[in-house]
Each structure stands twice: as C-alpha cells, then as structure tokens.
Motif scaffolding. Structure first.
Motif, PDB file in Angstrom:
ATOM      1  N   ALA A   1      70.224 -60.810 -53.597  1.00 61.85           N
ATOM      2  CA  ALA A   1      69.153 -60.340 -54.092  1.00 61.85           C
ATOM      3  C   ALA A   1      69.372 -59.116 -54.558  1.00 61.85           C
ATOM      4  CB  ALA A   1      67.775 -59.942 -52.959  1.00 61.85           C
ATOM      5  N   TYR A   2      70.296 -58.102 -54.017  1.00 58.58           N
ATOM      6  CA  TYR A   2      70.645 -56.906 -54.688  1.00 58.58           C
ATOM      7  C   TYR A   2      71.506 -57.087 -56.071  1.00 58.58           C
ATOM      8  CZ  TYR A   2      68.298 -53.609 -51.662  1.00 58.58           C
ATOM      9  OH  TYR A   2      67.458 -52.839 -51.026  1.00 58.58           O
ATOM     10  N   GLN A   3      72.075 -58.115 -55.922  1.00 57.90           N
ATOM     11  CA  GLN A   3      73.028 -58.718 -57.326  1.00 57.90           C
ATOM     12  C   GLN A   3      72.128 -58.927 -58.141  1.00 57.90           C
ATOM     13  OE1 GLN A   3      75.523 -61.762 -55.341  1.00 57.90           O
ATOM     14  NE2 GLN A   3      77.239 -60.341 -55.058  1.00 57.90           N
ATOM     15  N   TYR A   4      70.953 -59.607 -57.856  1.00 55.06           N
ATOM     16  CA  TYR A   4      70.057 -59.756 -59.011  1.00 55.06           C
ATOM     17  C   TYR A   4      69.303 -58.503 -59.682  1.00 55.06           C
ATOM     18  CZ  TYR A   4      69.724 -64.799 -58.479  1.00 55.06           C
ATOM     19  OH  TYR A   4      70.177 -66.417 -58.365  1.00 55.06           O
ATOM     20  N   MET A   5      69.017 -57.419 -58.448  1.00 58.14           N
ATOM     21  CA  MET A   5      68.669 -56.265 -59.036  1.00 58.14           C
ATOM     22  C   MET A   5      69.550 -55.713 -59.959  1.00 58.14           C
ATOM     23  SD  MET A   5      65.644 -55.886 -57.850  1.00 58.14           S
ATOM     24  CE  MET A   5      65.523 -54.024 -57.873  1.00 58.14           C
ATOM     25  N   ASN A   6      70.868 -55.579 -59.764  1.00 63.44           N
ATOM     26  CA  ASN A   6      71.806 -54.830 -60.411  1.00 63.44           C
ATOM     27  C   ASN A   6      71.714 -55.624 -61.867  1.00 63.44           C
ATOM     28  OD1 ASN A   6      72.667 -53.370 -58.257  1.00 63.44           O
ATOM     29  ND2 ASN A   6      74.347 -54.403 -57.492  1.00 63.44           N
ATOM     30  N   ALA A   7      71.776 -56.870 -61.776  1.00 60.94           N
ATOM     31  CA  ALA A   7      71.744 -57.658 -63.066  1.00 60.94           C
ATOM     32  C   ALA A   7      70.795 -57.164 -64.015  1.00 60.94           C
ATOM     33  CB  ALA A   7      71.881 -59.131 -63.012  1.00 60.94           C
ATOM     34  N   GLY A   8      69.498 -57.020 -63.094  1.00 59.57           N
ATOM     35  CA  GLY A   8      68.327 -56.826 -63.838  1.00 59.57           C
ATOM     36  C   GLY A   8      68.310 -55.130 -64.620  1.00 59.57           C
ATOM     37  N   ASP A   9      69.007 -54.254 -63.657  1.00 53.03           N
ATOM     38  CA  ASP A   9      69.317 -52.992 -64.328  1.00 53.03           C
ATOM     39  C   ASP A   9      70.038 -52.907 -65.494  1.00 53.03           C
ATOM     40  OD1 ASP A   9      67.743 -52.164 -62.079  1.00 53.03           O
ATOM     41  OD2 ASP A   9      69.632 -51.509 -60.712  1.00 53.03           O
ATOM     42  N   VAL A  10      70.982 -53.802 -65.528  1.00 52.49           N
ATOM     43  CA  VAL A  10      72.108 -53.987 -66.529  1.00 52.49           C
ATOM     44  C   VAL A  10      71.250 -54.362 -67.782  1.00 52.49           C
ATOM     45  CG1 VAL A  10      74.081 -55.066 -67.633  1.00 52.49           C
ATOM     46  CG2 VAL A  10      74.077 -54.315 -65.204  1.00 52.49           C
ATOM     47  N   ALA A  11      70.248 -55.422 -67.836  1.00 48.96           N
ATOM     48  CA  ALA A  11      69.543 -56.017 -68.626  1.00 48.96           C
ATOM     49  C   ALA A  11      68.605 -54.743 -69.230  1.00 48.96           C
ATOM     50  CB  ALA A  11      68.724 -57.123 -68.034  1.00 48.96           C
ATOM     51  N   VAL A  12      67.999 -54.105 -68.534  1.00 49.99           N
ATOM     52  CA  VAL A  12      67.399 -52.895 -68.826  1.00 49.99           C
ATOM     53  C   VAL A  12      68.059 -52.062 -69.900  1.00 49.99           C
ATOM     54  CG1 VAL A  12      66.011 -50.741 -68.024  1.00 49.99           C
ATOM     55  CG2 VAL A  12      65.562 -52.963 -67.033  1.00 49.99           C
ATOM     56  N   GLU A  13      69.262 -51.818 -69.190  1.00 48.47           N
ATOM     57  CA  GLU A  13      70.200 -50.715 -70.322  1.00 48.47           C
ATOM     58  C   GLU A  13      70.324 -51.373 -71.425  1.00 48.47           C
ATOM     59  OE1 GLU A  13      73.801 -49.970 -67.921  1.00 48.47           O
ATOM     60  OE2 GLU A  13      72.747 -48.861 -66.367  1.00 48.47           O
ATOM     61  N   LYS A  14      70.518 -52.692 -71.542  1.00 46.49           N
ATOM     62  CA  LYS A  14      70.615 -53.274 -73.014  1.00 46.49           C
ATOM     63  C   LYS A  14      69.253 -53.565 -73.506  1.00 46.49           C
ATOM     64  CE  LYS A  14      74.965 -55.688 -71.112  1.00 46.49           C
ATOM     65  NZ  LYS A  14      75.419 -57.021 -71.363  1.00 46.49           N
ATOM     66  N   GLY A  15      68.400 -53.229 -73.195  1.00 41.90           N
ATOM     67  CA  GLY A  15      67.153 -53.364 -73.746  1.00 41.90           C
ATOM     68  C   GLY A  15      66.419 -54.822 -73.677  1.00 41.90           C
ATOM     69  N   ASN A  16      67.132 -55.546 -72.846  1.00 41.75           N
ATOM     70  CA  ASN A  16      66.534 -57.147 -72.506  1.00 41.75           C
ATOM     71  C   ASN A  16      65.568 -57.179 -71.424  1.00 41.75           C
ATOM     72  OD1 ASN A  16      66.090 -59.749 -72.385  1.00 41.75           O
ATOM     73  ND2 ASN A  16      68.318 -60.342 -72.508  1.00 41.75           N
ATOM     74  N   ILE A  17      64.321 -56.758 -71.905  1.00 38.85           N
ATOM     75  CA  ILE A  17      63.433 -56.542 -70.700  1.00 38.85           C
ATOM     76  C   ILE A  17      62.913 -57.936 -70.075  1.00 38.85           C
ATOM     77  CG2 ILE A  17      61.049 -55.779 -70.175  1.00 38.85           C
ATOM     78  CD1 ILE A  17      63.014 -53.631 -70.746  1.00 38.85           C
ATOM     79  N   LYS A  18      63.013 -58.816 -70.839  1.00 41.27           N
ATOM     80  CA  LYS A  18      62.730 -60.308 -70.539  1.00 41.27           C
ATOM     81  C   LYS A  18      63.734 -60.926 -69.620  1.00 41.27           C
ATOM     82  CE  LYS A  18      61.859 -64.915 -72.178  1.00 41.27           C
ATOM     83  NZ  LYS A  18      61.825 -66.046 -73.465  1.00 41.27           N
ATOM     84  N   GLU A  19      64.982 -60.444 -69.543  1.00 39.43           N
ATOM     85  CA  GLU A  19      66.065 -60.922 -68.824  1.00 39.43           C
ATOM     86  C   GLU A  19      65.777 -60.097 -67.775  1.00 39.43           C
ATOM     87  OE1 GLU A  19      69.496 -62.751 -67.115  1.00 39.43           O
ATOM     88  OE2 GLU A  19      67.864 -63.459 -68.690  1.00 39.43           O
TER      89      GLU A  19
END
Length: 327
Positions: free
Chosen positions: A234-252
């Motif tokens: 679950a936290y790996q998904y959270m980390n992936a979400g944080d990375v997506a936010v940094e890249k501006g990919n809010i949908k991901e």
C-alpha cells in the motif's frame, strides 16, 4: 584466470579469518525456509518461519546484485555475510556453499541454501539434522526444512511456490503458508521473516532491500507477515502517487492513492493525502467528504491544514481553508 585466482584468494582469506566451528552455543533455527529468484524481475529473496524468537535475524541474508542465503538448523550465522562476500567475488552458489562447509566442523547439523544473481542454487541438509529434515532444489529456488512434523512439508512448499502467481514476496509467503498447512515445525510457530533484494547492485546500501519484514514473536506469524506485506505494498502505491504528483500526472496519482487505500482501508493518513491531492487539483468539493472522514477519526489532521498551506503543500484559498476547519 586472474579473476578466478583473485576470487579464490579472497575466499581463503575470508574463511581463515572468520571460520566458525560447531559448538553447543550455536543458536537454534530449526525451521523451514525458501530462497528464490524471480526470473522476470531478477529479484531474489528469503522467507522463513520457525518456533523460535526473531528467526529472521539469524536465517535470512541477502544483497542486491549478489544473492541470498538461508542458514538454519544449528545456525552458523557467519554463513550469511561470508556467503554473500564469496558470491560478490565471483563464486557461484555451489562453490560458495562448498567453501563454507569445507571448513565447518558442524556441517553435519547445518542446513544451508544459497542462490546467486544468475539463478544458480545450492542446498545442504546435514546428516545429523533433526528429522523430518530435507530440501528440494527447483528452477531458481530451493526449499529446506528441519524438525518438521512430517517429510511432506518441503515438497508442499515447492508446489505452492511453483503454482502461485504474483510477486516474488507473495509467492514465497505462499510457500510458507503451504508448509504450515502441511504441519510445519513440530513445535509450533513463533516468528517469521521476508527479505527481497534487487537484481542489480545500486551501490547504495540504504536501497539494498526491497522488502525487509520481520515478525519476531506472534501467535500467528504468517498471518501477521501477510498483513505487513499488504501494508508495504500500500505504501509503495502511496510513493508512486507522490512521484506522479511531482510529475504533474494527477490522474495517475489519484489511481495510485486509491489502490493504496484499497489495500489498507483503515489507514487515515492515506485518505488524508488523497484528499490533499484532490484539493490541489482544484477538486475541492470532492476533497471535503474525504477530509471530513479523516477529521472524524482524528482532529489533529485538521490542525495540519494551515501548516501545509503555509509551505504551499496545500493549494487552497483562505476561504476554503476556513471551510475545511469547520468540518
């Protein structure tokens, strides 16, 4: 040839400097374990359960880009770091195992399994290991057990590993669960551990372990280990979400955060950061019920809002902030 001679030289120095012989003071780790490699990702791992306190600190060893080691029965803990050093210096799993056992007077009571980064596997069950004891070497894996209720334990582990789908960690955990279902350790259960390292050496020791979970003392260690694995995922998904936010990919990012919540639905922090992402993506109305659910669990998350806004981690207006503070 020069490389081989150098490796053998390192081998001899390593063994002479730290050879550990059998003694009655050697720690017990009568147990069952698996060493394995994922043929797709190259990840390598060790999983173990025993009726002994903190079994993972004795049995499971691994290093990214090098290999993994499981040392058990009357455990020679030095087999772990020394086995990894030998493989790092070019020896295969079999050569490393032979070298370790050659200078070990307690080889008759040892159980050892080694897997290298190329998928070579070697295993040893000493003639004096307590029954039921044995091992099975398969394609890119080995299962081994001693002091089991019956000799069908390790074959059940092999079958489960080969037939289970999913990540390496999930497949190894399935092997442990199959062992327990078959009777497992004749004394019962107490601790378990799960270790996964990468296919390649990153050069950063702090990034070496992809999964490093231990249950040191528990009535149902495998059930607890699976719970911890789900939380880590679950936290790996959270980390992936944080990375997506940094890249501006809010949908991901939203997709990753939702997957995290599905695996760990009781975790309010995951819901909180999901709500923050919604608010920052100008989905303020959608964020409100999520925030409200979090605040009803713990009002301290509400106090954090103004602090996040102050450092531009929560991109809402002052009016919207006041609205959230009234929820």
């Amino acid at each position: 040839m020069k490389k081989l001679l150098l490796s053998l030289g390192v081998l001899m120095l390593s063994l002479q400097a730290s050879a550990q012989f059998y003694s009655k003071d050697a720690p017990f780790a009568h147990t069952y374990s698996i060493v394995a490699r994922d043929t797709v990702t190259g990840e390598m791992g060790v999983a173990v359960q025993s009726h002994w306190f903190s079994v993972g600190t004795s049995v499971a060893w691994g290093k990214s880009g090098v290999g993994v080691v499981a040392t058990q029965s009357f455990t020679n803990k030095s087999f772990g770091p020394r086995g990894l050093t030998l493989m790092k210096n070019g020896l295969t799993a079999k050569l490393a195992m032979d070298a370790l056992l050659e200078v070990d007077e307690g080889r008759g009571v040892r159980q050892l399994a080694i897997l290298d980064a190329s998928g070579n596997v070697a295993a040893h069950t000493g003639k004096d290991c307590i029954e039921a004891a044995g091992h099975y070497v398969g394609n890119n894996f080995s299962v081994q057990a001693n002091l089991m209720e019956k000799a069908s334990v390790w074959p059940a582990m092999a079958k489960a590993f080969e037939e289970t789908k999913g990540s390496l960690a999930e497949r190894m955990l399935a092997a442990l669960e199959a062992a327990q279902a078959e009777g497992g350790d004749i004394r019962g259960k107490q601790s378990a551990a799960l270790l996964v390292v990468g296919a390649e050496n990153t050069g950063n020791e702090w990034d070496d372990k992809l999964v490093d979970l231990r249950v040191d003392d528990h009535a149902t260690p495998l059930k607890e280990l699976r719970r911890l694995l789900n939380i880590q995922q679950a936290y790996q998904y959270m980390n992936a979400g944080d990375v997506a936010v940094e890249k501006g990919n809010i949908k991901e990012a939203k997709k990753m955060y939702q997957k995290a919540q599905q695996l760990n639905p009781e975790n309010v922090e995951m819901k909180y950061w999901y709500a923050v992402t919604l608010a920052n993506n100008k989905e303020f109305e959608a964020s409100k019920p999520v925030f409200k659910g979090v605040f009803e669990k713990d009002r301290k998350w509400q106090q954090l809002l103004s602090r996040l806004k102050k450092v531009n981690l929560l991109l809402i207006t002052d009016k919207e902030l006041k609205e959230l503070e009234k929820l």
